[in-house]
Design a protein around this motif. Structure first.
Motif, PDB file in Angstrom:
ATOM      1  N   PRO A  29       0.803  -1.233   0.000  1.00 26.82           N
ATOM      2  CA  PRO A  29       0.000   0.000   0.000  1.00 26.82           C
ATOM      3  C   PRO A  29       0.836   1.284   0.000  1.00 26.82           C
ATOM      4  N   TYR A  30       1.997   1.246   0.639  1.00 26.77           N
ATOM      5  CA  TYR A  30       2.764   2.485   0.849  1.00 26.77           C
ATOM      6  C   TYR A  30       3.922   2.577  -0.150  1.00 26.77           C
ATOM      7  N   GLY A  31       4.354   3.800  -0.429  1.00 31.08           N
ATOM      8  CA  GLY A  31       5.384   4.048  -1.441  1.00 31.08           C
ATOM      9  C   GLY A  31       6.788   3.676  -0.971  1.00 31.08           C
ATOM     10  N   VAL A  85      -0.996  -5.395   3.849  1.00 29.89           N
ATOM     11  CA  VAL A  85      -2.004  -4.410   4.265  1.00 29.89           C
ATOM     12  C   VAL A  85      -1.687  -3.894   5.672  1.00 29.89           C
ATOM     13  N   PHE A  86      -2.252  -2.737   5.981  1.00 26.03           N
ATOM     14  CA  PHE A  86      -2.225  -2.184   7.332  1.00 26.03           C
ATOM     15  C   PHE A  86      -3.289  -2.947   8.122  1.00 26.03           C
ATOM     16  N   ILE A  87      -2.871  -3.635   9.186  1.00 23.79           N
ATOM     17  CA  ILE A  87      -3.771  -4.573   9.874  1.00 23.79           C
ATOM     18  C   ILE A  87      -5.076  -3.899  10.317  1.00 23.79           C
ATOM     19  N   PRO A 139       6.158  -3.164  12.157  1.00 22.97           N
ATOM     20  CA  PRO A 139       5.511  -2.111  12.945  1.00 22.97           C
ATOM     21  C   PRO A 139       5.889  -0.715  12.446  1.00 22.97           C
ATOM     22  N   TRP A 140       4.972   0.213  12.641  1.00 24.23           N
ATOM     23  CA  TRP A 140       5.264   1.634  12.438  1.00 24.23           C
ATOM     24  C   TRP A 140       5.797   2.173  13.767  1.00 24.23           C
ATOM     25  N   PRO A 141       6.507   3.283  13.755  1.00 22.77           N
ATOM     26  CA  PRO A 141       6.850   3.911  15.035  1.00 22.77           C
ATOM     27  C   PRO A 141       5.560   4.290  15.785  1.00 22.77           C
ATOM     28  N   ALA A 142       5.697   4.592  17.066  1.00 24.17           N
ATOM     29  CA  ALA A 142       4.521   4.936  17.883  1.00 24.17           C
ATOM     30  C   ALA A 142       3.762   6.107  17.253  1.00 24.17           C
ATOM     31  N   GLN A 143       2.462   6.121  17.465  1.00 28.33           N
ATOM     32  CA  GLN A 143       1.582   7.109  16.844  1.00 28.33           C
ATOM     33  C   GLN A 143       1.480   8.361  17.725  1.00 28.33           C
ATOM     34  N   ASP A 144       1.817   9.506  17.134  1.00 30.68           N
ATOM     35  CA  ASP A 144       1.848  10.784  17.853  1.00 30.68           C
ATOM     36  C   ASP A 144       0.842  11.759  17.243  1.00 30.68           C
ATOM     37  N   MET A 162     -10.340  15.288  12.460  1.00 35.46           N
ATOM     38  CA  MET A 162      -9.175  14.434  12.735  1.00 35.46           C
ATOM     39  C   MET A 162      -9.080  13.318  11.701  1.00 35.46           C
ATOM     40  N   ARG A 163      -7.924  13.146  11.120  1.00 35.90           N
ATOM     41  CA  ARG A 163      -7.753  12.047  10.161  1.00 35.90           C
ATOM     42  C   ARG A 163      -7.978  10.695  10.841  1.00 35.90           C
ATOM     43  N   ALA A 164      -8.707   9.789  10.177  1.00 31.59           N
ATOM     44  CA  ALA A 164      -8.834   8.408  10.655  1.00 31.59           C
ATOM     45  C   ALA A 164      -8.334   7.493   9.544  1.00 31.59           C
ATOM     46  N   TYR A 165      -7.720   6.379   9.907  1.00 29.82           N
ATOM     47  CA  TYR A 165      -7.257   5.430   8.880  1.00 29.82           C
ATOM     48  C   TYR A 165      -7.723   4.008   9.147  1.00 29.82           C
ATOM     49  N   SER A 166      -8.670   3.845  10.084  1.00 26.06           N
ATOM     50  CA  SER A 166      -9.193   2.515  10.405  1.00 26.06           C
ATOM     51  C   SER A 166     -10.441   2.713  11.259  1.00 26.06           C
ATOM     52  N   PRO A 184      -6.580   8.577   3.144  1.00 24.60           N
ATOM     53  CA  PRO A 184      -5.448   7.678   2.962  1.00 24.60           C
ATOM     54  C   PRO A 184      -4.120   8.436   3.044  1.00 24.60           C
ATOM     55  N   PHE A 185      -3.080   7.697   3.340  1.00 26.08           N
ATOM     56  CA  PHE A 185      -1.741   8.262   3.493  1.00 26.08           C
ATOM     57  C   PHE A 185      -1.375   9.197   2.337  1.00 26.08           C
ATOM     58  N   SER A 186      -1.678   8.774   1.132  1.00 25.56           N
ATOM     59  CA  SER A 186      -1.226   9.535  -0.043  1.00 25.56           C
ATOM     60  C   SER A 186      -1.920  10.896  -0.160  1.00 25.56           C
ATOM     61  N   VAL A 201      -3.306  11.536  14.032  1.00 21.57           N
ATOM     62  CA  VAL A 201      -2.444  10.736  14.909  1.00 21.57           C
ATOM     63  C   VAL A 201      -1.765   9.707  14.026  1.00 21.57           C
ATOM     64  N   THR A 202      -0.477   9.844  13.845  1.00 25.09           N
ATOM     65  CA  THR A 202       0.286   8.871  13.064  1.00 25.09           C
ATOM     66  C   THR A 202       1.754   8.965  13.451  1.00 25.09           C
ATOM     67  N   SER A 203       2.595   8.189  12.781  1.00 22.42           N
ATOM     68  CA  SER A 203       4.002   8.119  13.207  1.00 22.42           C
ATOM     69  C   SER A 203       4.806   9.319  12.717  1.00 22.42           C
ATOM     70  N   PRO A 204       5.946   9.571  13.344  1.00 26.83           N
ATOM     71  CA  PRO A 204       6.842  10.604  12.808  1.00 26.83           C
ATOM     72  C   PRO A 204       7.291  10.258  11.388  1.00 26.83           C
ATOM     73  N   SER A 205       7.377   8.975  11.059  1.00 23.64           N
ATOM     74  CA  SER A 205       7.794   8.581   9.697  1.00 23.64           C
ATOM     75  C   SER A 205       6.812   9.085   8.657  1.00 23.64           C
ATOM     76  N   THR A 206       5.538   8.980   8.975  1.00 24.29           N
ATOM     77  CA  THR A 206       4.532   9.415   8.012  1.00 24.29           C
ATOM     78  C   THR A 206       4.569  10.931   7.850  1.00 24.29           C
ATOM     79  N   GLY A 207       4.879  11.657   8.925  1.00 26.35           N
ATOM     80  CA  GLY A 207       5.081  13.106   8.805  1.00 26.35           C
ATOM     81  C   GLY A 207       6.276  13.419   7.916  1.00 26.35           C
ATOM     82  N   ILE A 226       1.393   1.175  18.634  1.00 28.32           N
ATOM     83  CA  ILE A 226       2.353   0.816  17.593  1.00 28.32           C
ATOM     84  C   ILE A 226       1.663  -0.134  16.619  1.00 28.32           C
ATOM     85  N   PRO A 227       1.084   0.426  15.555  1.00 27.08           N
ATOM     86  CA  PRO A 227       0.348  -0.433  14.622  1.00 27.08           C
ATOM     87  C   PRO A 227       1.303  -1.158  13.671  1.00 27.08           C
ATOM     88  N   LYS A 228       0.769  -2.129  12.966  1.00 28.92           N
ATOM     89  CA  LYS A 228       1.618  -2.941  12.089  1.00 28.92           C
ATOM     90  C   LYS A 228       0.997  -3.108  10.695  1.00 28.92           C
TER      91      LYS A 228
HETATM   92  N1  PCA Z   1       1.617   5.547   9.037  1.00 26.84           N
HETATM   93  C1  PCA Z   1       0.553   4.976   8.241  1.00 26.84           C
HETATM   94  C2  PCA Z   1      -0.047   3.950   9.128  1.00 26.84           C
HETATM   95  C3  PCA Z   1       0.522   4.145  10.464  1.00 26.84           C
HETATM   96  C4  PCA Z   1       1.606   5.114  10.281  1.00 26.84           C
HETATM   97  O1  PCA Z   1       2.419   5.451  11.129  1.00 26.84           O
HETATM   98  C5  PCA Z   1      -0.466   6.002   7.873  1.00 26.84           C
HETATM   99  O2  PCA Z   1      -0.507   7.062   8.489  1.00 26.84           O
HETATM  100  O3  PCA Z   1      -1.262   5.725   6.980  1.00 26.84           O
END
Ligand code: PCA
Length: 321
Positions: A29-31, A85-87, A139-144, A162-166, A184-186, A201-207, A226-228
């Motif tokens: 799903p992710y780039g 997939v994102f669980i 796993p993704w990093p913790a959600q902030d 607020m963004r929701a992804y599940s 969605p992320f994109s 609320v998502t990980s620093p990586s997604t930011g 910490i989602p996976k």
């Molecule tokens: N990034 C993905 C899922 C969890 C995360 O940290 C997203 O935001 O879609």
């Protein structure tokens, strides 16, 4: 060319070029900038390198072959052989997939691994009912919390979009007094700049991967869960492989899981630093915010236990041991 010569040429060609008994397409799903896709590529390379002519795997990242909401069904129906997939997205299929997004239950990597081990047999069981076999998780990093103002208590974000992804994050947004919006992320950057959402609320990586410093000012390290992502293969297709090739796939999956968990942990620290270096205000949650969020976590665990019954109770008891 005479018919017999042509046949000889074709036979010669098929003998000299490698013939893969199996070629698997693997949608993710992710780039490519996202670590789960980087891990998928390592996994595919390892399998393709070790399986010789028996199997090769091709990764199709960022929803390029199949969009995220369709990947689960595509592997089930054997449109593709394997996928990621994102669980938490599958939460409405079965409560076990909701557990992956419950806040303030497992908020660091050691606890997240414990929760994974406690829940893995049930995840495997549910996948098996759909004819799928779990290969590995990342796993993704913790959600902030990302917002455009300081958030000292929930009153500061009341009424925001607020963004929701599940399904679970929609419920979380409700309990936080905000309005959930599925994005969605994109589409995150565009959703912020067009005011479709005001917070997420998502990980620093997604930011980092969305250059959030261009349009969001504040980052509060609430470390909520910490989602996976998970990778699964169609079981009938896996079962058709010879034993050696099955072992190669399982060994590569174990390596992928190890690499993925290490990367999730490492990226959490490094990407938080990037957000700070790029000018975002990074702060720890106030005591008030923390206790408000923990109370929501308790409510959500209770709701999840009500929904998941004995199975869920056993998983949480095992996790708490
Ligand atoms: N990034 C993905 C899922 C969890 C995360 O940290 C997203 O935001 O879609």
């Amino acid at each position: 060319m005479k018919h017999s010569t042509l046949m000889a040429a074709i036979i010669g060609l098929s003998l000299s070029s490698p013939t893969f008994a199996d070629k698997w397409d693997m949608p993710t799903p992710y780039g490519d900038a996202n670590h789960p896709t980087q891990v998928a590529r390592l996994f595919a390379e390892e399998v393709s390198a070790n399986a010789g002519d028996a199997l090769s795997i091709k990764v199709h990242s960022g929803g390029s072959l199949i969009k995220h909401p369709e990947i689960h069904r595509a592997v089930k129906s054997r449109q593709v052989q394997i996928g990621e997939v994102f669980i938490g997205r599958l939460g409405n299929d079965n409560p076990i997939f909701k557990l992956d997004n419950i806040p303030f239950l497992a908020t660091d990597f050691d606890a997240a691994m414990k929760l994974y081990k406690a829940s893995k047999p049930e995840i495997e069981k549910q996948l098996e009912e759909d004819g799928l076999k779990l290969l590995y998780t990342v796993p993704w990093p913790a959600q902030d919390l990302y917002s455009n103002k300081p958030v000292n208590s929930l009153a500061d974000i009341k009424g925001l979009k607020m963004r929701a992804y599940s399904p679970t994050t929609s419920r979380l947004a409700d309990l936080m007094g905000t309005t959930p919006v599925n994005v969605p992320f994109s589409d995150v950057a565009q959703a912020f700049t067009t005011s479709v959402i005001d917070a997420m609320v998502t990980s620093p990586s997604t930011g980092v991967n969305n250059q959030s410093w261009d349009y969001i000012s504040h980052f509060t390290t609430v470390s909520a869960w910490i989602p996976k992502n998970m990778v699964f293969v169609n079981k009938k297709i896996f079962d058709k492989l010879d034993a050696d090739t099955q072992n190669i796939v399982m060994a590569a999956a174990a390596n992928a899981e190890k690499a993925g968990w290490e990367l999730g942990r490492k990226n959490g620290v490094e990407h938080t630093n990037v957000l700070r270096d790029k000018g975002m205000t990074v702060s720890a949650p106030s005591d008030t915010l923390q206790s408000e969020l923990r109370a929501i976590g308790k409510t959500m665990v209770k709701e999840w236990l009500d929904e998941s019954g004995e199975t869920g109770t056993a998983i949480i008891a095992n996790f708490n041991q």
